[in-house]
Write an enzyme that holds these catalytic residues in place. Structure first.
Site, PDB file in Angstrom:
ATOM      1  N   HIS A   2       2.434  -4.066 -13.180  1.00  0.00           N
ATOM      2  CA  HIS A   2       1.792  -3.430 -12.001  1.00  0.00           C
ATOM      3  C   HIS A   2       0.308  -3.290 -12.303  1.00  0.00           C
ATOM      4  CE1 HIS A   2       1.802  -0.164  -8.678  1.00  0.00           C
ATOM      5  NE2 HIS A   2       0.534  -0.392  -9.012  1.00  0.00           N
TER       6      HIS A   2
ATOM      7  N   HIS B 115      -3.858  -3.599 -10.626  1.00  0.00           N
ATOM      8  CA  HIS B 115      -4.842  -3.797  -9.545  1.00  0.00           C
ATOM      9  C   HIS B 115      -6.055  -4.524 -10.110  1.00  0.00           C
ATOM     10  CE1 HIS B 115      -2.765  -1.081  -6.754  1.00  0.00           C
ATOM     11  NE2 HIS B 115      -2.421  -0.436  -7.857  1.00  0.00           N
ATOM     12  N   LEU B 116      -6.300  -5.722  -9.611  1.00  0.00           N
ATOM     13  CA  LEU B 116      -7.469  -6.491 -10.079  1.00  0.00           C
ATOM     14  C   LEU B 116      -8.615  -6.465  -9.087  1.00  0.00           C
ATOM     15  CD1 LEU B 116      -6.018  -9.758 -11.670  1.00  0.00           C
ATOM     16  CD2 LEU B 116      -7.079  -7.822 -12.847  1.00  0.00           C
ATOM     17  N   ARG B 117      -8.324  -6.043  -7.831  1.00  0.00           N
ATOM     18  CA  ARG B 117      -9.364  -6.098  -6.782  1.00  0.00           C
ATOM     19  C   ARG B 117      -9.825  -7.540  -6.566  1.00  0.00           C
ATOM     20  NH1 ARG B 117      -7.241  -1.196  -6.006  1.00  0.00           N
ATOM     21  NH2 ARG B 117      -8.176   0.438  -7.267  1.00  0.00           N
TER      22      ARG B 117
ATOM     23  N   ASN C 285      -2.989  -4.872  -2.546  1.00  0.00           N
ATOM     24  CA  ASN C 285      -3.673  -3.940  -1.623  1.00  0.00           C
ATOM     25  C   ASN C 285      -5.182  -4.162  -1.587  1.00  0.00           C
ATOM     26  OD1 ASN C 285      -3.905  -2.836  -4.252  1.00  0.00           O
ATOM     27  ND2 ASN C 285      -4.051  -0.749  -3.477  1.00  0.00           N
TER      28      ASN C 285
ATOM     29  N   LYS D 272       5.688  -6.123  -2.131  1.00  0.00           N
ATOM     30  CA  LYS D 272       5.339  -4.721  -2.384  1.00  0.00           C
ATOM     31  C   LYS D 272       5.503  -3.877  -1.130  1.00  0.00           C
ATOM     32  CE  LYS D 272       3.263  -1.155  -4.271  1.00  0.00           C
ATOM     33  NZ  LYS D 272       2.858  -0.703  -5.574  1.00  0.00           N
TER      34      LYS D 272
ATOM     35  N   HIS E 214       6.215   1.487  -3.870  1.00  0.00           N
ATOM     36  CA  HIS E 214       5.414   2.691  -4.086  1.00  0.00           C
ATOM     37  C   HIS E 214       6.288   3.832  -3.570  1.00  0.00           C
ATOM     38  CE1 HIS E 214       1.633   5.033  -4.547  1.00  0.00           C
ATOM     39  NE2 HIS E 214       2.381   5.856  -3.831  1.00  0.00           N
TER      40      HIS E 214
ATOM     41  N   HIS F  22       5.660   2.935 -11.073  1.00  0.00           N
ATOM     42  CA  HIS F  22       4.991   4.130 -11.568  1.00  0.00           C
ATOM     43  C   HIS F  22       5.819   5.401 -11.336  1.00  0.00           C
ATOM     44  CE1 HIS F  22       3.673   3.983  -7.419  1.00  0.00           C
ATOM     45  NE2 HIS F  22       2.673   3.192  -7.626  1.00  0.00           N
TER      46      HIS F  22
ATOM     47  N   LEU G  66      -2.369   8.169  -7.864  1.00  0.00           N
ATOM     48  CA  LEU G  66      -1.156   8.348  -7.072  1.00  0.00           C
ATOM     49  C   LEU G  66      -0.072   7.411  -7.585  1.00  0.00           C
ATOM     50  CD1 LEU G  66      -2.703   8.738  -3.523  1.00  0.00           C
ATOM     51  CD2 LEU G  66      -1.452  10.486  -4.817  1.00  0.00           C
TER      52      LEU G  66
ATOM     53  N   ASP H 192      -0.540   0.171 -13.701  1.00  0.00           N
ATOM     54  CA  ASP H 192      -1.194   0.666 -12.478  1.00  0.00           C
ATOM     55  C   ASP H 192      -2.681   0.889 -12.734  1.00  0.00           C
ATOM     56  OD1 ASP H 192      -1.483   1.402  -9.850  1.00  0.00           O
ATOM     57  OD2 ASP H 192      -0.625   3.406 -10.098  1.00  0.00           O
TER      58      ASP H 192
HETATM   59  C1  NCD Z   1      -3.972   2.516  -6.553  1.00  0.00           C
HETATM   60  C2  NCD Z   1      -5.274   1.838  -6.089  1.00  0.00           C
HETATM   61  O1  NCD Z   1      -6.339   2.375  -6.361  1.00  0.00           O
HETATM   62  O2  NCD Z   1      -5.199   0.739  -5.511  1.00  0.00           O
HETATM   63  N1  NCD Z   1      -4.269   3.888  -6.876  1.00  0.00           N
HETATM   64  C3  NCD Z   1      -3.532   4.684  -7.683  1.00  0.00           C
HETATM   65  O3  NCD Z   1      -3.829   5.860  -7.782  1.00  0.00           O
HETATM   66  N2  NCD Z   1      -2.513   4.229  -8.378  1.00  0.00           N
HETATM   67  C4  NCD Z   1      -2.951   2.387  -5.500  1.00  0.00           C
HETATM   68  C5  NCD Z   1      -1.568   2.708  -5.978  1.00  0.00           C
HETATM   69  O4  NCD Z   1      -0.978   1.969  -6.760  1.00  0.00           O
HETATM   70  O5  NCD Z   1      -1.022   3.734  -5.556  1.00  0.00           O
HETATM   71 ZN    ZN Z   2      -0.818   0.748  -8.094  1.00  0.00          ZN
END
Ligand code: NCD
Ligand code: ZN
Length: 344
Positions: free
Chosen positions: A12, A14-16, A40, A98, A135, A173, A218, A246
C-alpha cells in the site's frame, strides 16, 4: 549483527505524480522490489487506460539501476465498468481494485456512497479472482472518527463478505484490535495490511504536548491497546498480515496547516523502523514473513529472488528530517527513538 531477508514489497503506497513522484519514488525503490500503487490521484486512476499511463509515468521515473515493479490498482467508482476491470486484470495491467468510501480520506470524493451501486463490479471481481483493497472506514458524520474502522467492519465488510464469500479482500492499514480480531476469525479471502507508523504511535503521540500534524493520518492512530494488538499481529508470522506502509507524502505547508492533510511519509526509514519494532518484540525471525513472504502469497505472486540485508549499528542511523520534492519539503516520519538498524 545482521539479518538477510527476501527483498520486501510494500502492499500500500502513495507515489503521487509529477515532481512529487520523482522525488519520493527513490525512497521506495531503495529497499522495495514492488509496491501496490494507490490510485487516489487528482483526478483518480479509474480506467485501464489511466492505469497504463500512470504505470508508464512511474516506470519513466524509476532511478537508473533500480529494479522496481509498480503493481497498479483502479479506483472503484459508481461508474466503474466491470468489463474494463476484468480486462485490465486479465492483461496484467492491474493487480487489485481500491474501495474508498466517498469522503473517507485524501482525494476520495469520487469514492463509493452506496455498496449496492458497485455490486456488479464486485461480483465480476469475485468471479475473476481480483482482490479488493478496502479503505475500511465509514464516513457517516455521526460516527466518531475513532470508531469508524470498527463500524465499517460491522456495516460494510461483514455483509459484503457474506454476500460475496469468494471475493478476495484486503483490509488495508488495520488500526484497531477490532480489525485484528475480525481478520483472525477468518479462514479465507481476507488479509490485512499494517503500516509502519501504526506499530509505533498511538493517539497520544498526535495530541499530547501540542498537536503533531506529521503524525496525523487516516485511519487515525488509536489507543495503546490497539497498537499492542497490531504489533502482536504483525510480528506473529501469521500469513494474513503483511506490510502496507501507506507512505503518503504531503508537502509541509499542507500538513502544518489549520486544516492539515492526512498522511505519514515513512518510505525513507520504514525498514529501519520495522527491524527496531520486530527486535523489541523478539520477532526478528518473523520480519521476513511480514515484509516479504505473506503479501506475495496472498496476492498469488512469486516471492522476490533478490535479498535485503539489515545490520545493527552502535551509533544511531540518521535519515534526512525532510526531503525536497520540487513541490516543497516533505517531512520524514520521526519514530521518536534512535534507530540502530540500517539497510546494508
Ligand atoms: C492517504 C493520502 O494522503 O493519500 N492519507 C493517509 O492518511 N493515509 C490516503 C489514505 O490512504 O487514506
Ligand atoms: Zn493510503
Amino acid at each position: 549483527m545482521h539479518i538477510t531477508i527476501k527483498r520486501p514489497d510494500d502492499w500500500h503506497l502513495h507515489l503521487r505524480d509529477g515532481a512529487m513522484m520523482k522525488a519520493v519514488l527513490p525512497e521506495t525503490t531503495r529497499d522495495f522490489a514492488r509496491a501496490i500503487i494507490m490510485p487516489n490521484l487528482v483526478p483518480p486512476v479509474v480506467t485501464q487506460t489511466d492505469a497504463k499511463a500512470y504505470r508508464q509515468r512511474i516506470m519513466d521515473a524509476v532511478p537508473d539501476g533500480a529494479a522496481f515493479e509498480p503493481l497498479m490498482t483502479l479506483y472503484l467508482t459508481e461508474a466503474t465498468d466491470p468489463g474494463d476491470v476484468v480486462a485490465a486484470h486479465q492483461n496484467g495491467t492491474i493487480k487489485a481494485v481500491k474501495l474508498y468510501p466517498a469522503g473517507a480520506t485524501t482525494n476520495s470524493a469520487s469514492g463509493v456512497t452506496n455498496m449496492d451501486r458497485v455490486m456488479p463490479v464486485l461480483e465480476a471481481m469475485a468471479d475473476a479472482g481480483i482482490p479488493l483493497c478496502c479503505h475500511g472506514e465509514v464516513t457517516d458524520a455521526e460516527i466518531d472518527i475513532f470508531d469508524r474502522e470498527a463500524v465499517f467492519i460491522e456495516r460494510v465488510l461483514a455483509p459484503l463478505r457474506t454476500r460475496l464469500p469468494d471475493l478476495k479482500v484486503i483490509m488495508e492499514h488495520v488500526t484497531t484490535k477490532d480489525g485484528v480480531d475480525y481478520i483472525g476469525e477468518t479462514e479465507k479471502n481476507l488479509a490485512g495490511t499494517i503500516t509502519t507508523h501504526h506499530l509505533i504511535i498511538n493517539r497520544n503521540h498526535i495530541l499530547v504536548g501540542g498537536i503533531k500534524p506529521h503524525y496525523y493520518c487516516l485511519p487515525v492512530a488509536k489507543r495503546e491497546l490497539h497498537r499492542i494488538a497490531l504489533r502482536k499481529a504483525a510480528t506473529s508470522g501469521d500469513g494474513r498480515y503483511f506490510l502496507g506502509t501507506d507512505s503518503a507524502p504531503h508537502i509541509d505547508p499542507l500538513k502544518e496547516n489549520a486544516c492539515g492533510c492526512a498522511g505519514c511519509f515513512t518510505a525513507t526509514n520504514t525498514m529501519s523502523c520495522l527491524a527496531h519494532v520486530f527486535e523489541q518484540e523478539n520477532a526478528l525471525d518473523r520480519l521476513e514473513a511480514f515484509t516479504s513472504l505473506n503479501g506475495p502469497a496472498y496476492y498469488g505472486l512469486p516471492v522476490n529472488q533478490s535479498t535485503l540485508t539489515l545490520e545493527k549499528t552502535d551509533t544511531p542511523v540518521t535519515y534526512p528530517v525532510k526531503i525536497e520534492t520540487g513541490e516543497g519539503h516533505v517531512t520524514v516520519f520521526d519514530p521518536g527513538f534512535d534507530l540502530h538498524w540500517r539497510v546494508a
